[in-house]
Design an enzyme around this catalytic site. Sequence first.
Site, short mmCIF file in Angstrom:
data_model
loop_
_atom_site.label_atom_id
_atom_site.label_comp_id
_atom_site.label_asym_id
_atom_site.label_seq_id
_atom_site.Cartn_x
_atom_site.Cartn_y
_atom_site.Cartn_z
N PRO A 16 0.84 -1.20 0.00
CG PRO A 16 0.12 -0.91 2.21
CD PRO A 16 0.87 -1.86 1.32
CG MET A 17 3.67 2.31 -1.74
SD MET A 17 4.97 2.17 -3.01
CE MET A 17 4.15 1.06 -4.17
CB CYS A 102 1.98 5.03 8.52
SG CYS A 102 2.30 6.59 7.62
CG ASN A 206 7.61 -3.82 3.02
OD1 ASN A 206 7.30 -2.84 3.69
ND2 ASN A 206 7.84 -3.72 1.73
CG ASP A 208 15.64 -1.42 1.31
OD1 ASP A 208 14.92 -0.42 1.13
OD2 ASP A 208 16.44 -1.53 2.25
#
Length: 320
Positions: A16-17, A102, A206, A208
């Site tokens: 999600p971005m 976040c 998650n 890189d």
Amino acid sequence: MNILQTLPKPFFVLAPMDDVTDTVFRRVIADCAPPDLFFTEFVNVDGLQSPGRQHLMKKVLFTKGEKPIIAQLWGKNPENFYKTAQELVEMGFDGIDLNMGCPAKPVVKNGCGSALIENRPLAQAIIQATKDGAAGQVPVSVKTRLGFKKVDLSWHEFLLQQDISMLTLHGRTQKEMSAVPAHWDLIGEVRALRDRIAPHTLYVGNGDVESREEGEALARQHGLDGIMVGRGIFHDPFLFAEQSPWMQFSRQQRIDLFIKHVTLFEETWGENGRPLPPLYKFCKVYINHFDGAKELREKLMSAQSVAQLQAMLQEARAQG
């Protein structure tokens, strides 16, 4: 049905971005090389349960071609998580993920995202309220970080005790933001905790990952069920393919793919449906690895409307 249990091992997830992984970009990626699982942009439950709801509904818009798909939520009011979970089940989502990682300052200042690492009673209440709202019809998962100011594995022990379907761990603390390489060794340490505390909980790493090959190697090395890819997709929209053709794409093929994206954007949102600036982010996805790419990106990012951006792309395409 728990769709997560049907995924291959290791499975690949599009992260999600915000202002990136909307329905438009997900459809582009689905046509290029789809992941095993899509996530939406993260959406605020407190906003969804307010008069501003309609403005946020576009963040949970999806099509059949984007499934299986999980909606990612953030906020601080458990009751709003409960209500939103009920609605997402009705909308046909395959799962609900809770953003507890976040690192953005406005989110943290509001007591949300990674701030929940230091507010475990609220985190627990949010997880339970979401599970109650989902009523066992879809899996509930959590995405988080290694800790707040420092690494804190007691946080992951706590989460694994909440009977969640999946835990996704970004290999940095909130304080580290994206300023250091992801700590994959620590992601591996938490895998051992998962095995001991909640072996039924799927575990995803998650941070890189820039190719499918790299993700598969990390999954093998650390015994992971899945790999989530975020910014790596900016380097290759075919990243999830067994063999990506992206580096062989010509200048014209790259421009054509951006034209496809902008056309979908216009068809989906209209001229005023979503602001133009998010489209600028995609210049670096498509307009690269050919002579004059830098200059063309700069020109495209000066566009003042979707129509102007489309015209610039068509002009660049015609130039061959």
